[in-house]
Scaffold this active site. Structure first.
Site, PDB file in Angstrom:
ATOM      1  N   LEU A 534       0.817  -1.218   0.000  1.00 11.32           N
ATOM      2  CA  LEU A 534       0.000   0.000   0.000  1.00 11.32           C
ATOM      3  C   LEU A 534       0.846   1.261   0.000  1.00 11.32           C
ATOM      4  O   LEU A 534       0.439   2.291  -0.526  1.00 11.32           O
ATOM      5  CB  LEU A 534      -0.919   0.020   1.234  1.00 11.32           C
ATOM      6  CG  LEU A 534      -1.937  -1.117   1.335  1.00 11.32           C
ATOM      7  CD1 LEU A 534      -2.706  -1.018   2.642  1.00 11.32           C
ATOM      8  CD2 LEU A 534      -2.892  -1.082   0.156  1.00 11.32           C
ATOM      9  N   GLY A 535       2.018   1.206   0.612  1.00  5.95           N
ATOM     10  CA  GLY A 535       2.879   2.381   0.688  1.00  5.95           C
ATOM     11  C   GLY A 535       4.052   2.114   1.606  1.00  5.95           C
ATOM     12  O   GLY A 535       4.231   1.008   2.118  1.00  5.95           O
ATOM     13  N   GLY A 537       6.975   4.239   4.489  1.00  8.03           N
ATOM     14  CA  GLY A 537       7.298   5.431   5.266  1.00  8.03           C
ATOM     15  C   GLY A 537       8.676   5.335   5.867  1.00  8.03           C
ATOM     16  O   GLY A 537       9.507   4.529   5.448  1.00  8.03           O
ATOM     17  N   PHE A 539       9.773   4.166   8.635  1.00  6.35           N
ATOM     18  CA  PHE A 539      10.185   3.008   9.422  1.00  6.35           C
ATOM     19  C   PHE A 539       9.774   1.694   8.793  1.00  6.35           C
ATOM     20  O   PHE A 539       9.916   0.656   9.400  1.00  6.35           O
ATOM     21  CB  PHE A 539       9.585   3.109  10.832  1.00  6.35           C
ATOM     22  CG  PHE A 539      10.085   4.292  11.584  1.00  6.35           C
ATOM     23  CD1 PHE A 539      11.408   4.374  11.976  1.00  6.35           C
ATOM     24  CD2 PHE A 539       9.233   5.345  11.881  1.00  6.35           C
ATOM     25  CE1 PHE A 539      11.876   5.475  12.663  1.00  6.35           C
ATOM     26  CE2 PHE A 539       9.697   6.442  12.570  1.00  6.35           C
ATOM     27  CZ  PHE A 539      11.025   6.511  12.958  1.00  6.35           C
ATOM     28  N   GLY A 540       9.224   1.709   7.570  1.00  2.16           N
ATOM     29  CA  GLY A 540       8.881   0.443   6.956  1.00  2.16           C
ATOM     30  C   GLY A 540       7.813   0.597   5.900  1.00  2.16           C
ATOM     31  O   GLY A 540       7.464   1.695   5.489  1.00  2.16           O
ATOM     32  N   SER A 541       7.301  -0.565   5.458  1.00  2.10           N
ATOM     33  CA  SER A 541       6.296  -0.611   4.402  1.00  2.10           C
ATOM     34  C   SER A 541       4.993  -1.152   4.957  1.00  2.10           C
ATOM     35  O   SER A 541       4.956  -1.847   5.970  1.00  2.10           O
ATOM     36  CB  SER A 541       6.778  -1.514   3.258  1.00  2.10           C
ATOM     37  OG  SER A 541       8.004  -1.025   2.726  1.00  2.10           O
ATOM     38  N   VAL A 542       3.876  -0.842   4.237  1.00  6.76           N
ATOM     39  CA  VAL A 542       2.541  -1.245   4.659  1.00  6.76           C
ATOM     40  C   VAL A 542       1.924  -2.107   3.572  1.00  6.76           C
ATOM     41  O   VAL A 542       1.993  -1.771   2.385  1.00  6.76           O
ATOM     42  CB  VAL A 542       1.652  -0.016   4.942  1.00  6.76           C
ATOM     43  CG1 VAL A 542       0.286  -0.458   5.441  1.00  6.76           C
ATOM     44  CG2 VAL A 542       2.318   0.890   5.963  1.00  6.76           C
ATOM     45  N   LYS A 555       1.872  -3.194   8.888  1.00  4.13           N
ATOM     46  CA  LYS A 555       3.079  -2.376   8.753  1.00  4.13           C
ATOM     47  C   LYS A 555       4.282  -3.208   9.199  1.00  4.13           C
ATOM     48  O   LYS A 555       4.350  -3.684  10.331  1.00  4.13           O
ATOM     49  CB  LYS A 555       2.976  -1.097   9.591  1.00  4.13           C
ATOM     50  CG  LYS A 555       4.210  -0.212   9.441  1.00  4.13           C
ATOM     51  CD  LYS A 555       3.971   1.199   9.940  1.00  4.13           C
ATOM     52  CE  LYS A 555       3.982   1.295  11.433  1.00  4.13           C
ATOM     53  NZ  LYS A 555       3.979   2.702  11.886  1.00  4.13           N
ATOM     54  N   ASP A 651       3.791  13.828  15.616  1.00  4.42           N
ATOM     55  CA  ASP A 651       3.976  13.722  14.158  1.00  4.42           C
ATOM     56  C   ASP A 651       2.628  13.886  13.451  1.00  4.42           C
ATOM     57  O   ASP A 651       2.250  13.076  12.603  1.00  4.42           O
ATOM     58  CB  ASP A 651       4.611  12.374  13.793  1.00  4.42           C
ATOM     59  CG  ASP A 651       5.306  12.428  12.413  1.00  4.42           C
ATOM     60  OD1 ASP A 651       5.516  13.535  11.895  1.00  4.42           O
ATOM     61  OD2 ASP A 651       5.618  11.361  11.856  1.00  4.42           O
TER      62      ASP A 651
END
Length: 839
Positions: A534-535, A537, A539-542, A555, A651
């Protein structure tokens, strides 16, 4: 005026009791009906103080003298209840009982309006009628703004308390610039009207001033009473009789003989459009009580306030038809409360909150979990109805459809099926929060009703064979464990050092409210080997996945060591809290170097997708943007003010605000959050967050939850303008949105900031500009001048105004970036944390 003159004037002796020889302090004067500009009152004993037998205290500021000693009169000032450590600024009715005594003894006061019911002040707080005409209440300890009339610059000349108990600010032309009658709390006095859209909101309880869940509002076709939930639940309805030629009603007015519902013309069109009241013999007032009753009180000749009429019973409403009469899940039968018990069953799924006080309601023995929907069951209660008849499931006309609709929807907590002679055709009422239920006798009410309460079964209760299987499985595992124990111990000792740094298993078993722990193989399987990305960021991927019938977002934190602290923070923080505006953490996985978080799936993605127009999507209308802003504010208010420890998210940005299918907004990504004890004013922490959303105080590394409020102001500005905070595709002078906002605010050109993609936004430009002013209040450089999130919510609800004296020299976030010198402590910019559908 001298003390001798006061005693000479027989009609103002009550004023003498309150303010004989009051000493001026910073413009403070003796108590009269009015006050002029540039007057400051300090909440201390310099104000003449009257303490009653119950320990409550009045410090009057303006006071309208009674015609005789025995008549009640109105005053405004500070009021407190024992132990008198917290004060409200209020309008109250003062009463005197001894007409023979040359100095009458004031025996009690009744508050009929309050400015700061949800935000009390302490000793030495100040109330000031400023030189520019604003009535401002501040906390003395830190000068924090608590409440303001918002009338700065409106040519206010004086303040006065009228004979009707209306606190009014008059302008130079002697016209009303502001009045307390326009901002009712929980009471009405004769001559006061409740206009369409206004609310009377009851106190949360008889011992607190904080607004509760129950309120009454005037809508276009009558008067309605609700208990607040999602959505609000209707318990009282008084519709206006009218024909097609009549216009909509606009107000209800309290007079000495009736509570009249007026149309936009000057008089009621139908005699049924008013509720008759007993003829007034003395001062009266109407109060919406915390239990939902609307009661009329009158000062009696016996020297006390007496309830003379319960208006809600005139409509009529049975005692058991009120939403909180027996608390949550309680069943009211002839005025007695009990907990639900299924017919012909000895199993108990609910227990009293307090066995000695059944009216406090009941609680489920096993809390309902959306993660265990397969073990949900409906508890059947025959001849039981629910007060709210407004939430009808249109596609559920029979009993089975009604029950199945609730079992398939986790937010549904109960349904009531109401029917006449035909059991197969009725009305299915659904509720997301269960208040009091009511036993009925079908032969007396001419209808039948059954209620079905959702309960959570334990695994053993849902499967009778499970205990036997568990016993066999336990014995088998014990035998196998005994055989291989030495082998496992040897392998563990041998490899412990090798994996010590990579694994470093976190002690999650000690965390409260722990969500489900999944195996890595289970999550690999549910995401189809992490194939639907899905995307990604900082700290990692989703990845998209499915556990049972529920879609989830998984995540996966990248690297053995990277994100370990963030992982722990996220599980600790969001795993122990639950709110409708926070993304729900379903579970987690920690095996060796694999760390994963499992969230609910948010099909409409993150907010930036909808306000930056990356996918040529249609612009959001103004109503949807307002709803999103309110959802963000409520989520932050819960983190800052309603948790056991304050939680600073740290954040807040559009990428971390996710939207469900109905554009309900939820906060996500708690990897950078910070827990703050409530006795801490500030905490010291390393700089973290995203460039462009960082508050000025990050330069000192001493921060409070107010850094989130600054970030909220940036996000609101982005939502309104439909662009990024820092956008290098813009002309050089417009790259930084906050700098552009400062320039437009100083030049009174805020209209230029409105998103031009949306004609709907342009047509609501006045409301949009007010929202921009709220954002600018949140962007104040001095964190103490920013509002709390509860104040922001009140502004959005229309219960409070934005502070007028705003500082437009907003902070340049680039200073934080250059001062830090590296971006390693920031989460990645635009791609951060996507727990949603494809972007």
């Amino acid at each position: 005026m001298s003390p001798g003159n006061l005693f000479a004037d027989f009609t103002v002796l009550v004023v003498v009791v309150l303010a004989v020889a009051a000493r001026p302090v910073s413009g403070q004067r003796s108590v009269y009906p009015s006050a002029n500009l540039s007057t400051l009152w300090v909440n201390n004993k310099v104000l003449d103080t009257v303490t009653y037998d119950d320990g409550s205290t009045v410090r009057a500021i303006v006071h309208r003298s009674p015609q005789t000693f025995s008549d009640p009169s109105f005053a405004a000032g500070f009021f407190c209840t024992p132990p008198c450590q917290e004060f409200i600024f209020a309008v109250f009715i003062l009463t005197a009982t001894d007409a023979q005594n040359p100095l009458p003894v004031i025996t009690m006061a009744q508050v009929v309006w309050c400015a700061n019911r949800a935000n009390s002040v302490g000793e030495n707080a100040t109330l000031e009628l400023t030189g520019d005409g604003d009535l401002v209440l501040r906390e003395k300890a830190n000068g924090r703004l608590i409440w303001s009339s918002g009338t700065s610059g409106r040519s206010v000349r004086r303040m006065e308390i009228t004979e009707q108990g209306n606190l009014v600010l008059f302008d130079q032309r002697n016209a009303t610039a502001w009045q307390s009658f326009d901002h009712p709390t929980d009471a009405l006095v004769p001559g006061q009207s409740l206009l369409q859209g206004m609310k009377l909101r009851a106190n949360a309880s008889a011992t607190t001033w904080t607004g509760g869940k129950i309120y009454i509002s005037v809508l276009h076709d009558g008067v309605y009473g609700y208990v607040e939930s999602t959505p609000p639940q209707l318990y009282l309805k008084y519709e206006v009789s009218r024909n097609m030629s009549q216009r909509d009603p606009t107000r209800i007015t309290f007079t000495n003989s009736s509570l009249s519902i007026f149309l936009q013309s000057t008089q009621p069109r139908n005699p049924d459009d008013s509720i008759p009241l007993p003829e007034a013999k003395s001062t009266q007032y109407i109060r919406l009580e915390s239990d939902g009753h609307l009661k009329l009180y009158e000062w009696s000749t016996q020297g006390k306030w007496t309830m003379v009429l319960d208006l809600t019973k005139q409509l009529p409403l049975d005692d058991c038809a009120f939403p909180t009469v027996c608390g949550g899940y309680g069943i009211c039968t002839g005025g007695q409360c009990s907990c639900p018990l299924e017919s012909n069953s000895s199993s108990r799924y609910f227990q009293p909150i307090d066995y000695r006080r059944q009216s406090l309601g009941c609680a489920p023995v096993t809390p309902i979990s959306c993660q265990e929907m397969k073990t949900h069951q409906l508890l059947t209660l025959t001849n039981v109805s629910y007060f709210d008849k407004s939430q009808i499931i249109m596609n559920a006309k029979n009993r089975d459809d009604c029950k199945q609709a609730c079992l398939k929807n986790c937010s549904c907590k109960a349904v009531a099926f109401r029917y006449g002679q035909n059991d197969s055709n009725g009305e299915c009422q659904s509720v997301t929060e269960v208040f009091s239920l009511q036993s009925i006798q079908p032969e007396k009410v001419n209808y039948s009703s059954s209620a079905y309460l959702k309960v959570q079964l334990t695994p053993s209760a849902s499967d009778p064979t499970q205990n036997k299987k568990k016993t066999i499985l336990t014995a088998t595992l014990a035998a196998i464990t005994t055989l291989v124990l030495l082998v496992i111990a040897a392998i563990y000792v041998r490899r412990r050092r090798k994996y010590q740094e990579l694994d470093e298993e976190l002690d999650f078993d000690t965390l409260p409210g722990m969500p489900t722990r999944f195996s890595f193989e289970k999550l690999r399987e549910c995401t189809e080997d992490f194939s639907k990305k899905l995307g990604e960021g900082g700290f990692g991927s989703v990845f998209e996945g499915k556990i049972g019938e529920e879609s989830v977002a998984v995540k996966r934190l990248e690297g053995a060591r990277q994100g370990k602290k963030e992982f722990l923070a996220e599980v600790e923080t969001i795993g122990s809290i639950e709110h409708i505006n926070l993304v729900r953490l379903i579970g987690f996985c920690t095996e060796k170097s694999n760390r994963l978080l499992v969230y609910e799936y948010m099909p409409r993605g993150s907010l930036d997708k909808w306000i930056y127009y990356r996918h040529n999507n249609a612009p959001l209308d103004w109503c949807t943007r307002c709803k999103i802003i309110m959802d963000i504010a409520k989520g932050l208010c819960y983190l800052h003010e309603e948790c056991r420890r304050k939680i600073a998210h740290l954040d807040i940005k559009p990428q971390n605000i996710l939207l469900d299918e109905n554009f309900n907004a939820k906060l996500a990504d708690f990897g950078l959050s910070k827990l703050i004890d409530r006795d801490q004013s500030k905490v010291v922490t390393v700089m973290r967050g995203t460039p462009g959303y960082l508050a000025p105080e990050w330069l000192t590394s001493k921060i409070t939850e107010k850094v989130d409020i600054y970030s909220f102001g940036v996000v609101v500005t982005e939502i309104i303008s439909g662009r990024k905070n820092i956008d290098i595709s813009q002309p050089e002078e417009s790259v930084q949105l906050i700098n552009l906002l400062r320039e437009k605010a100083q030049n009174d050109q805020l209209i230029d900031m409105i998103d031009k993609h949306s004609n709907d936004m342009v047509s609501h430009q006045e409301e949009v500009i007010q929202m921009m002013k709220l954002a600018m209040w949140c962007l104040q450089n001095d964190s103490s001048r920013r509002p709390s999130m509860s104040m922001v919510v009140k502004v959005l609800e229309g219960a409070m105004s934005v502070e007028n004296c705003l500082d437009y020299s907003f902070f340049n976030a680039n200073s934080v970036i250059s001062a830090q010198g590296n971006l390693s402590t920031y989460s990645a910019p635009p791609q951060a944390s996507i727990l949603s559908g494809p972007r």
